[in-house]
Scaffold this motif. Structure first.
Motif: not given
Length: 195
Positions: A18-24, A26-33, A105-110
């Motif tokens: 939940v947290w990494p998905t939300w963080r990604l 919020r900060h980058h506008g990227i859906n990590g799911l 992983m930063g913004r590369s996390w998925r």
């Protein structure tokens, strides 16, 4: 102790999904799911992963509600105090490991991958030691769960997770090889899949 296990499982799900998905987002506008909902191998693995995490949560809830591990096919040969303590240590260490790897992983996390997306290659930090530190941490987490509550259910969860992770890792590695070519192959040649 059973309520503590439920707290851990909930914390694990929040901290690692939940947290990494939300963080990604919020900060980058990227859906990590990005797990597909289709009939592909990737979609099937994603469906099974979701089911496995749901089963783990339901199991922890049932234990916290008062059901005994004896209801879930106990494995007496593994029920030793030192084994259970080692399991708790593995749970805590693996959560820290996964959290650190996800941060690196930063913004590369998925969660999953898209065929048309070319990700940035992360090869520093924990990724300099393992090509898959997050999955490695998940493996350790689910093994730790088995050590804490050694029964048929946790053994099945661990065994199924091993198969799912092995397949998912190979799907992701094939995607990275195709997307990044020689850059990924050079990284894979010097960095082991696990450790």
């Amino acid at each position: 102790m059973k309520a503590l296990l439920l707290v851990y499982v909930l914390a694990f799900l929040v901290v690692t999904f939940v947290w990494p998905t939300w963080r990604l987002w919020r900060h980058h506008g990227i859906n990590g799911l990005v797990l597909p909902r289709d009939d592909s191998a990737h979609g099937l693995i994603g469906m099974w992963f979701k089911g496995l995490m749901a089963a783990t949560l339901v199991f922890a809830i049932l234990l916290a509600s008062g059901l005994s591990p004896a209801h879930f096919g106990p494995l007496p040969w593994a029920m030793q105090d030192v084994v259970q303590k080692a399991g708790y240590v593995l749970l805590l260490l693996s959560l820290g490991w996964i959290t650190r790897a996800q941060y690196q992983m930063g913004r590369s996390w998925r969660i999953g991958f898209k065929d048309d997306e070319i990700p940035d290659l992360v090869s520093s930090g924990l990724f300099a030691r393992s090509r898959n530190p997050i999955f490695l941490g998940m493996r350790v987490t689910l093994f730790g769960l088995f050590l804490v509550i050694p029964c048929a259910v946790t053994l099945a969860i661990f065994a199924l997770s091993e198969a799912l992770i092995a397949i998912q890792v190979r799907l992701e590695e094939a995607h990275l090889s195709k997307s990044l070519g020689d850059k990924y192959l050079a990284y894979a040649a010097v960095t082991r899949r696990w450790l």
